[in-house]
Design a protein around this motif. Sequence first.
Motif, mmCIF file in Angstrom:
data_model
loop_
_atom_site.group_PDB
_atom_site.id
_atom_site.type_symbol
_atom_site.label_atom_id
_atom_site.label_comp_id
_atom_site.label_asym_id
_atom_site.label_seq_id
_atom_site.Cartn_x
_atom_site.Cartn_y
_atom_site.Cartn_z
ATOM 1 N N SER A 48 74.177 38.378 36.721
ATOM 2 C CA SER A 48 74.539 36.979 36.506
ATOM 3 C C SER A 48 75.429 36.853 35.278
ATOM 4 O O SER A 48 75.068 37.298 34.197
ATOM 5 C CB SER A 48 73.278 36.136 36.310
ATOM 6 N N ASN A 49 76.600 36.267 35.475
ATOM 7 C CA ASN A 49 77.514 35.995 34.367
ATOM 8 C C ASN A 49 78.031 34.579 34.534
ATOM 9 O O ASN A 49 79.202 34.345 34.787
ATOM 10 C CB ASN A 49 78.670 36.999 34.355
ATOM 11 N N SER A 50 77.118 33.620 34.447
ATOM 12 C CA SER A 50 77.505 32.222 34.616
ATOM 13 C C SER A 50 77.497 31.528 33.266
ATOM 14 O O SER A 50 76.580 31.711 32.477
ATOM 15 C CB SER A 50 76.548 31.526 35.585
ATOM 16 N N HIS A 51 78.542 30.756 33.032
ATOM 17 C CA HIS A 51 78.615 30.018 31.768
ATOM 18 C C HIS A 51 77.977 28.668 31.986
ATOM 19 O O HIS A 51 78.271 28.025 32.980
ATOM 20 C CB HIS A 51 80.077 29.851 31.345
ATOM 21 N N PRO A 52 77.135 28.153 31.145
ATOM 22 C CA PRO A 52 76.647 28.729 29.897
ATOM 23 C C PRO A 52 75.334 29.470 30.072
ATOM 24 O O PRO A 52 74.640 29.726 29.112
ATOM 25 C CB PRO A 52 76.444 27.502 29.020
ATOM 26 N N GLY A 53 74.979 29.823 31.291
ATOM 27 C CA GLY A 53 73.681 30.443 31.575
ATOM 28 C C GLY A 53 73.525 31.837 30.993
ATOM 29 O O GLY A 53 74.410 32.337 30.306
ATOM 30 N N PRO A 54 72.405 32.474 31.288
ATOM 31 C CA PRO A 54 72.125 33.794 30.724
ATOM 32 C C PRO A 54 73.037 34.873 31.306
ATOM 33 O O PRO A 54 73.552 34.742 32.413
ATOM 34 C CB PRO A 54 70.672 34.047 31.117
ATOM 35 N N PHE A 55 73.219 35.935 30.546
ATOM 36 C CA PHE A 55 74.003 37.094 30.982
ATOM 37 C C PHE A 55 72.996 38.177 31.347
ATOM 38 O O PHE A 55 72.298 38.690 30.478
ATOM 39 C CB PHE A 55 74.926 37.560 29.851
ATOM 40 N N VAL A 56 72.884 38.487 32.654
ATOM 41 C CA VAL A 56 71.864 39.426 33.126
ATOM 42 C C VAL A 56 72.554 40.625 33.777
ATOM 43 O O VAL A 56 73.470 40.460 34.581
ATOM 44 C CB VAL A 56 70.922 38.754 34.153
ATOM 45 N N ILE A 57 72.087 41.836 33.409
ATOM 46 C CA ILE A 57 72.616 43.057 34.001
ATOM 47 C C ILE A 57 71.474 43.886 34.567
ATOM 48 O O ILE A 57 70.312 43.661 34.225
ATOM 49 C CB ILE A 57 73.406 43.894 32.967
ATOM 50 N N ASN A 58 71.815 44.833 35.427
ATOM 51 C CA ASN A 58 70.841 45.766 35.979
ATOM 52 C C ASN A 58 71.242 47.158 35.516
ATOM 53 O O ASN A 58 72.351 47.609 35.784
ATOM 54 C CB ASN A 58 70.849 45.674 37.508
ATOM 55 N N VAL A 59 70.326 47.826 34.794
ATOM 56 C CA VAL A 59 70.570 49.174 34.278
ATOM 57 C C VAL A 59 69.411 50.065 34.704
ATOM 58 O O VAL A 59 68.263 49.763 34.386
ATOM 59 C CB VAL A 59 70.660 49.167 32.732
ATOM 60 N N LYS A 60 69.706 51.129 35.437
ATOM 61 C CA LYS A 60 68.679 52.088 35.870
ATOM 62 C C LYS A 60 67.491 51.393 36.529
ATOM 63 O O LYS A 60 66.336 51.725 36.277
ATOM 64 C CB LYS A 60 68.199 52.925 34.690
ATOM 65 N N GLY A 61 67.762 50.380 37.350
ATOM 66 C CA GLY A 61 66.705 49.693 38.083
ATOM 67 C C GLY A 61 65.968 48.615 37.308
ATOM 68 O O GLY A 61 65.045 48.022 37.826
ATOM 69 N N SER A 62 66.355 48.357 36.055
ATOM 70 C CA SER A 62 65.708 47.312 35.247
ATOM 71 C C SER A 62 66.690 46.196 34.947
ATOM 72 O O SER A 62 67.842 46.459 34.620
ATOM 73 C CB SER A 62 65.217 47.892 33.922
#
Length: 80
Positions: A48-62
Motif C-alpha cells: 500500500s502506497n496511498s497518500h496520506p495513508g500508511p506505507f506498507v511493504i511485504n518483506v520475506k512474507g512479513s
Amino acid sequence: METKEIQSLSTVPSGNKVRLVTIEAGRGLCNRLASMGLVSDVEITVVSNSHPGPFVINVKGSKVMLGRGMANKIMVSPCG
C-alpha cells in the motif's frame, strides 16, 4: 553489467516488486531496518502506497509498515 534505474522506495506504486539496493541513512536506522529483514538485495513488494495513508511493504512474507521518511531513504531498483 547493465545499470538499473534506482529510485526511492516511497515512489514505487502499490503492487510493484523491487529489489533493495542501499539505505541512505545512519547506522541506527540501517540496523533497525536490517532487523526487520530489509537487507541488501532482498525483494520487496509494495502493498500500500496511498497518500496520506500508511506505507506498507511485504518483506520475506512479513508485512511491515514504514514511515514516509524511512521509505525515502531506502533506494531500490526494479526486479527482473
